[in-house]
Design an enzyme around this catalytic site. Sequence first.
Site, PDB file in Angstrom:
ATOM      1  CG  ASP A 146      -2.144   0.903   0.976  1.00 36.65           C
ATOM      2  OD1 ASP A 146      -2.867   0.662  -0.007  1.00 36.65           O
ATOM      3  OD2 ASP A 146      -2.373   1.844   1.762  1.00 36.65           O
ATOM      4  CB  SER A 147       2.548   3.056  -2.035  1.00 38.94           C
ATOM      5  OG  SER A 147       1.925   2.792  -3.278  1.00 38.94           O
TER       6      SER A 147
END
Length: 209
Positions: free
Chosen positions: A75-76
Amino acid sequence: MTRRLGSETLVIATHNAGKLKEISALLAPFGLNCISAGSLGLPEPAETGKTFVENALIKARAASESSGLPALADDSGLCVTALDGRPGVYTADWAQRQWFEGPAGRDWYMAMGKVEGLLCERGDDVDRSGHFACVLAIAWPDGDSAVYEGKVHGSLTWPPRGTMGFGYDPVFVPQGRDQTFAEIDPDEKHRTSHRADAFAKLVAEQFGG
């Protein structure tokens, strides 16, 4: 000591063929057989977390529990200092068009414009610093998990520059550079990005001596 992956099948918690290819290439030297959650027909869980860590774990655990195999998720997003860390976990949501904004889909120029508009509201002397963050999470079927966090610091510029990046890359200038991520050769960007930072930490702990 953190649990380690062996030479086994690893589910990459994504339905994106490009992301599967990228992560598979990074893991190829370590003897892992990578398959995507999409190829297994696994559903995409709702990302209800308030942090990158929470969302990465949600995706990794869902894929692992459904497949019975260890799973890796990421997740970014972009965190802007003057905006109290926004858009953060909502980085992609800011690019999603509403019904009154045109055809369905993501509009990254619109998303970049939202960030710039909010910065401009704060005046000419606004702090334009920010960072990209990436969290990689590994989950095992028995409930074990491991998390690796990476960051790259920089500043926001306007107007957007460059055509080689994606997302918010055209307005992000990494620290120590005068080019945006979208102006930097992609191979070089991948070596110095937030995902590269997180991945280096994963490799060191999972496959290091």
